[in-house]
Design a protein around this motif. Structure first.
Motif, PDB file in Angstrom:
ATOM      1  N   VAL A 145      -1.710  -7.915  -8.071  1.00  0.00           N
ATOM      2  CA  VAL A 145      -2.564  -7.249  -9.063  1.00  0.00           C
ATOM      3  C   VAL A 145      -1.707  -6.635 -10.162  1.00  0.00           C
ATOM      4  N   THR A 146      -2.345  -6.330 -11.291  1.00  0.00           N
ATOM      5  CA  THR A 146      -1.648  -5.665 -12.391  1.00  0.00           C
ATOM      6  C   THR A 146      -1.446  -4.188 -12.046  1.00  0.00           C
ATOM      7  N   SER A 147      -0.638  -3.497 -12.849  1.00  0.00           N
ATOM      8  CA  SER A 147      -0.403  -2.070 -12.596  1.00  0.00           C
ATOM      9  C   SER A 147      -1.692  -1.268 -12.753  1.00  0.00           C
ATOM     10  N   ALA A 148      -2.552  -1.658 -13.681  1.00  0.00           N
ATOM     11  CA  ALA A 148      -3.827  -0.949 -13.874  1.00  0.00           C
ATOM     12  C   ALA A 148      -4.729  -1.132 -12.648  1.00  0.00           C
ATOM     13  N   GLU A 149      -4.769  -2.351 -12.108  1.00  0.00           N
ATOM     14  CA  GLU A 149      -5.580  -2.603 -10.911  1.00  0.00           C
ATOM     15  C   GLU A 149      -5.007  -1.867  -9.705  1.00  0.00           C
ATOM     16  N   ALA A 150      -3.684  -1.855  -9.592  1.00  0.00           N
ATOM     17  CA  ALA A 150      -3.036  -1.137  -8.496  1.00  0.00           C
ATOM     18  C   ALA A 150      -3.324   0.363  -8.598  1.00  0.00           C
ATOM     19  N   ALA A 151      -3.291   0.905  -9.816  1.00  0.00           N
ATOM     20  CA  ALA A 151      -3.600   2.325 -10.028  1.00  0.00           C
ATOM     21  C   ALA A 151      -5.039   2.620  -9.623  1.00  0.00           C
ATOM     22  N   GLN A 152      -5.948   1.705  -9.918  1.00  0.00           N
ATOM     23  CA  GLN A 152      -7.357   1.879  -9.543  1.00  0.00           C
ATOM     24  C   GLN A 152      -7.508   1.910  -8.022  1.00  0.00           C
ATOM     25  N   ILE A 153      -6.808   1.022  -7.331  1.00  0.00           N
ATOM     26  CA  ILE A 153      -6.851   0.986  -5.866  1.00  0.00           C
ATOM     27  C   ILE A 153      -6.338   2.312  -5.295  1.00  0.00           C
ATOM     28  N   LEU A 154      -5.201   2.774  -5.809  1.00  0.00           N
ATOM     29  CA  LEU A 154      -4.629   4.037  -5.322  1.00  0.00           C
ATOM     30  C   LEU A 154      -5.523   5.222  -5.664  1.00  0.00           C
ATOM     31  N   SER A 155      -6.150   5.188  -6.840  1.00  0.00           N
ATOM     32  CA  SER A 155      -7.054   6.274  -7.261  1.00  0.00           C
ATOM     33  C   SER A 155      -8.248   6.379  -6.324  1.00  0.00           C
ATOM     34  N   GLU A 156      -8.811   5.240  -5.956  1.00  0.00           N
ATOM     35  CA  GLU A 156      -9.968   5.238  -5.052  1.00  0.00           C
ATOM     36  C   GLU A 156      -9.591   5.800  -3.689  1.00  0.00           C
ATOM     37  N   LYS A 157      -8.396   5.446  -3.203  1.00  0.00           N
ATOM     38  CA  LYS A 157      -7.944   5.965  -1.914  1.00  0.00           C
ATOM     39  C   LYS A 157      -7.636   7.452  -1.970  1.00  0.00           C
ATOM     40  N   ALA A 158      -7.025   7.903  -3.075  1.00  0.00           N
ATOM     41  CA  ALA A 158      -6.580   9.294  -3.194  1.00  0.00           C
ATOM     42  C   ALA A 158      -7.710  10.237  -3.589  1.00  0.00           C
ATOM     43  N   GLY A 159      -8.750   9.691  -4.208  1.00  0.00           N
ATOM     44  CA  GLY A 159      -9.840  10.539  -4.666  1.00  0.00           C
ATOM     45  C   GLY A 159      -9.515  11.307  -5.931  1.00  0.00           C
ATOM     46  N   ARG A 160      -8.504  10.850  -6.642  1.00  0.00           N
ATOM     47  CA  ARG A 160      -8.115  11.462  -7.924  1.00  0.00           C
ATOM     48  C   ARG A 160      -7.420  10.395  -8.765  1.00  0.00           C
ATOM     49  N   PRO A 161      -7.326  10.624 -10.060  1.00  0.00           N
ATOM     50  CA  PRO A 161      -6.711   9.601 -10.923  1.00  0.00           C
ATOM     51  C   PRO A 161      -5.227   9.399 -10.614  1.00  0.00           C
ATOM     52  N   ILE A 162      -4.830   8.160 -10.528  1.00  0.00           N
ATOM     53  CA  ILE A 162      -3.427   7.782 -10.366  1.00  0.00           C
ATOM     54  C   ILE A 162      -3.087   6.880 -11.544  1.00  0.00           C
ATOM     55  N   SER A 163      -1.997   7.183 -12.223  1.00  0.00           N
ATOM     56  CA  SER A 163      -1.637   6.414 -13.419  1.00  0.00           C
ATOM     57  C   SER A 163      -0.875   5.148 -13.052  1.00  0.00           C
ATOM     58  N   ASP A 164      -0.889   4.201 -13.972  1.00  0.00           N
ATOM     59  CA  ASP A 164      -0.110   2.992 -13.744  1.00  0.00           C
ATOM     60  C   ASP A 164       1.386   3.290 -13.821  1.00  0.00           C
ATOM     61  N   ALA A 165       1.767   4.389 -14.473  1.00  0.00           N
ATOM     62  CA  ALA A 165       3.174   4.812 -14.494  1.00  0.00           C
ATOM     63  C   ALA A 165       3.621   5.180 -13.071  1.00  0.00           C
ATOM     64  N   TYR A 166       2.724   5.780 -12.296  1.00  0.00           N
ATOM     65  CA  TYR A 166       3.035   6.128 -10.910  1.00  0.00           C
ATOM     66  C   TYR A 166       3.194   4.857 -10.071  1.00  0.00           C
ATOM     67  N   VAL A 167       2.395   3.852 -10.344  1.00  0.00           N
ATOM     68  CA  VAL A 167       2.522   2.569  -9.648  1.00  0.00           C
ATOM     69  C   VAL A 167       3.898   1.974  -9.920  1.00  0.00           C
ATOM     70  N   ARG A 168       4.324   2.014 -11.178  1.00  0.00           N
ATOM     71  CA  ARG A 168       5.643   1.488 -11.528  1.00  0.00           C
ATOM     72  C   ARG A 168       6.750   2.270 -10.831  1.00  0.00           C
ATOM     73  N   LEU A 169       6.566   3.586 -10.705  1.00  0.00           N
ATOM     74  CA  LEU A 169       7.536   4.428 -10.005  1.00  0.00           C
ATOM     75  C   LEU A 169       7.607   4.043  -8.524  1.00  0.00           C
ATOM     76  N   LEU A 170       6.459   3.826  -7.899  1.00  0.00           N
ATOM     77  CA  LEU A 170       6.434   3.417  -6.498  1.00  0.00           C
ATOM     78  C   LEU A 170       7.155   2.083  -6.312  1.00  0.00           C
ATOM     79  N   ALA A 171       6.963   1.163  -7.246  1.00  0.00           N
ATOM     80  CA  ALA A 171       7.632  -0.135  -7.170  1.00  0.00           C
ATOM     81  C   ALA A 171       9.144   0.032  -7.336  1.00  0.00           C
ATOM     82  N   LYS A 172       9.538   0.910  -8.247  1.00  0.00           N
ATOM     83  CA  LYS A 172      10.959   1.157  -8.474  1.00  0.00           C
ATOM     84  C   LYS A 172      11.620   1.740  -7.226  1.00  0.00           C
ATOM     85  N   LYS A 173      10.844   2.527  -6.462  1.00  0.00           N
ATOM     86  CA  LYS A 173      11.359   3.122  -5.225  1.00  0.00           C
ATOM     87  C   LYS A 173      11.133   2.217  -4.010  1.00  0.00           C
ATOM     88  N   ASP A 174      10.763   0.965  -4.257  1.00  0.00           N
ATOM     89  CA  ASP A 174      10.539  -0.051  -3.212  1.00  0.00           C
ATOM     90  C   ASP A 174       9.437   0.337  -2.223  1.00  0.00           C
TER      91      ASP A 174
END
Length: 92
Positions: free
Chosen positions: A6-35
Motif C-alpha cells: 500500500v501507499t504511505s497514505a493508505e498505510a497511515a489510514q490503516i494505522l489511524s483506524e487501529k490507533a483511534g487517532r490520526p497517524i501521518s504518512d510521515a510517521y509511516v515513513r519513520l516506521l519503515a526507516k526503523k525497519d
C-alpha cells in the motif's frame, strides 16, 4: 501467497483506524526507516509499504515530543533535541 503493498497514505489510514487517532504518512515513513514496516522500492522516489506489517503494528500512546513536530523541525533546519527558543519580555 500474494503479498499486498500500500501507499504511505493508505498505510497511515490503516494505522489511524487501529490507533483511534490520526497517524501521518510521515510517521509511516519513520516506521519503515526503523525497519518496523517492510518497504518495496518502486523507483527513486516511490515506496510501497507492506499491508500486513501495517495491520500488525500497534501505535503506542503519545509520549513527549510528537513525531510530526520532529519532522517539521527537521524540515525547518532546527537541530534535533534542541528546545525551541522561548520569547520573554525584557526590561521587567
Amino acid at each position: 501467497m500474494s503479498e499486498t503493498w500500500v501507499t504511505s497514505a493508505e498505510a497511515a489510514q490503516i494505522l489511524s483506524e487501529k490507533a483511534g487517532r490520526p497517524i501521518s504518512d510521515a510517521y509511516v515513513r519513520l516506521l519503515a526507516k526503523k525497519d518496523k514496516i517492510r518497504i518495496k522500492q518502486i523507483d527513486a522516489r516511490t515506496k510501497l509499504y507492506h499491508r500486513g506489517d501495517c495491520e500488525g503494528y500497534t501505535v503506542h500512546a503519545l509520549e513527549g515530543q510528537r513525531v510530526e513536530q520532529r519532522v517539521r523541525d527537521r524540515r525547518s533546519g532546527r537541530p534535533p533535541g534542541r528546545p525551541r527558543k522561548q520569547i520573554t519580555e525584557q526590561g521587567e
